[in-house]
Write an enzyme that holds these catalytic residues in place. Structure first.
Site, mmCIF file in Angstrom:
data_model
loop_
_atom_site.group_PDB
_atom_site.id
_atom_site.type_symbol
_atom_site.label_atom_id
_atom_site.label_comp_id
_atom_site.label_asym_id
_atom_site.label_seq_id
_atom_site.Cartn_x
_atom_site.Cartn_y
_atom_site.Cartn_z
ATOM 1 N N SER A 1 0.022 -45.860 -14.071
ATOM 2 C CA SER A 1 0.398 -46.906 -13.114
ATOM 3 C C SER A 1 1.850 -47.310 -13.351
ATOM 4 O O SER A 1 2.308 -47.339 -14.499
ATOM 5 C CB SER A 1 -0.502 -48.127 -13.279
ATOM 6 O OG SER A 1 -1.857 -47.772 -13.106
HETATM 7 N N1 SAH Z 1 -4.136 -47.499 -15.863
HETATM 8 C C1 SAH Z 1 -4.087 -46.066 -15.918
HETATM 9 C C2 SAH Z 1 -4.265 -45.529 -14.512
HETATM 10 C C3 SAH Z 1 -4.610 -44.125 -14.481
HETATM 11 S S1 SAH Z 1 -4.957 -43.520 -12.860
HETATM 12 C C4 SAH Z 1 -2.758 -45.615 -16.490
HETATM 13 O O1 SAH Z 1 -1.779 -46.324 -16.305
HETATM 14 O O2 SAH Z 1 -2.709 -44.552 -17.097
HETATM 15 C C5 SAH Z 1 -6.636 -44.042 -12.634
HETATM 16 C C6 SAH Z 1 -7.625 -43.614 -13.665
HETATM 17 O O3 SAH Z 1 -8.909 -43.971 -13.173
HETATM 18 C C7 SAH Z 1 -7.662 -42.110 -13.919
HETATM 19 O O4 SAH Z 1 -7.555 -41.872 -15.287
HETATM 20 C C8 SAH Z 1 -9.020 -41.698 -13.383
HETATM 21 O O5 SAH Z 1 -9.618 -40.616 -14.074
HETATM 22 C C9 SAH Z 1 -9.825 -42.973 -13.558
HETATM 23 N N2 SAH Z 1 -11.009 -43.048 -12.708
HETATM 24 C C10 SAH Z 1 -11.180 -42.607 -11.432
HETATM 25 N N3 SAH Z 1 -12.436 -42.841 -11.021
HETATM 26 C C11 SAH Z 1 -13.083 -43.449 -12.046
HETATM 27 C C12 SAH Z 1 -14.413 -43.936 -12.240
HETATM 28 N N4 SAH Z 1 -15.353 -43.849 -11.282
HETATM 29 N N5 SAH Z 1 -14.711 -44.496 -13.415
HETATM 30 C C13 SAH Z 1 -13.796 -44.594 -14.417
HETATM 31 N N6 SAH Z 1 -12.538 -44.147 -14.301
HETATM 32 C C14 SAH Z 1 -12.182 -43.580 -13.141
#
Ligand code: SAH
Length: 229
Positions: A77
């Protein structure tokens, strides 16, 4: 210290494009964008964001609006959205217990763990969760509980939570998450179809009377996907 630890320590200290000064510039830029909460700005000044991305991308870790790749089709993010979402959950005081859905590389998790007493974080992609766990352990965060699961269902065992923050866009507000929010608590999450301009950031407050929902920003997140891998 063994040589791996030394290498890690050097990486976290940073230099040049990953130094304290670079981070201070990021904080100035966030202020200019309207981020006001001093506690949030302070922790963002402290957490070495470059330690959460691949070495080749480290120099770009502090660009305000860059969602850099973290592998497996996911992105970290941007500093701007991390600041906005964290500021929203801290609006009426710093929450003690927080649930995060979508650990990814663990950067947002680190910010939450510096503010809150306990952070529960759920990720559906096992290798991402394992890597985040290692990074956060090496950075000496010991108040984070990880769960490899589908975040649509939250993490009931740890609840109720003073705040819930989701970092992937759901097509609807998952009802289980609302149930795991404490009375007086706040949930912040993107809702809408992936890649579309129409994704919106929702803020949902729970009181004795029920839930109050408002939409605060247009946002762009990867989708919340069902199941685990
Ligand atoms: N806050 C994180 C955002 C990563 S992008 C950062 O800054 O790195 C969003 C994340 O949500 C990804 O890692 C993805 O695998 C996860 N995600 C997507 N669907 C999900 C679900 N149903 N349950 C848990 N995580 C999920």
């Amino acid at each position: 210290m063994n040589s791996t630890t030394e290498k890690f320590a050097a990486k976290f200290q940073g230099s040049g494009m990953t130094s304290d000064r670079t981070r201070a510039r990021m904080i100035d830029a966030l202020r200019a964008k309207g981020v006001k909460n001093e506690q949030v700005l302070k922790v963002m000044a402290d957490v070495p964001r470059h330690a959460f991305v691949e070495e080749a991308l480290e120099a770009r870790a502090y660009e305000l609006d860059k969602a850099l790749p973290i592998g497996l089709g996911q992105t970290i993010s941007t500093p701007e959205i991390v600041a906005i979402m964290t500021e929203l959950i801290c609006e009426h005081g710093v929450p003690k217990k927080v649930l995060e859905i979508g650990t990814g590389c663990g950067y947002q998790t680190a910010i939450l763990a510096k503010l809150a007493k306990e952070v529960y974080t759920v990720e559906r992609i096992a290798p991402l969760m394992d890597k985040a766990r290692r990074t956060l352990r090496d950075l000496r965060y010991f108040n984070i509980i990880f769960k490899h699961a589908d975040g649509h269902f939250g993490y009931a065992d740890g609840g109720p939570y003073d705040a819930i923050l989701m970092t992937a866009a759901a097509t609807h507000v998952p009802p289980e998450l609302k149930l795991q929010l404490a009375v007086g608590g706040r949930m912040v999450l993107p809702v809408g179809l992936a890649g579309q301009e129409s994704q919106k950031l929702y803020v949902i407050d729970r009181s004795e009377e029920g839930f109050v929902e408002k939409i605060v920003h247009d946002v762009r997140f990867v989708p919340l996907v069902s199941g685990t891998v």
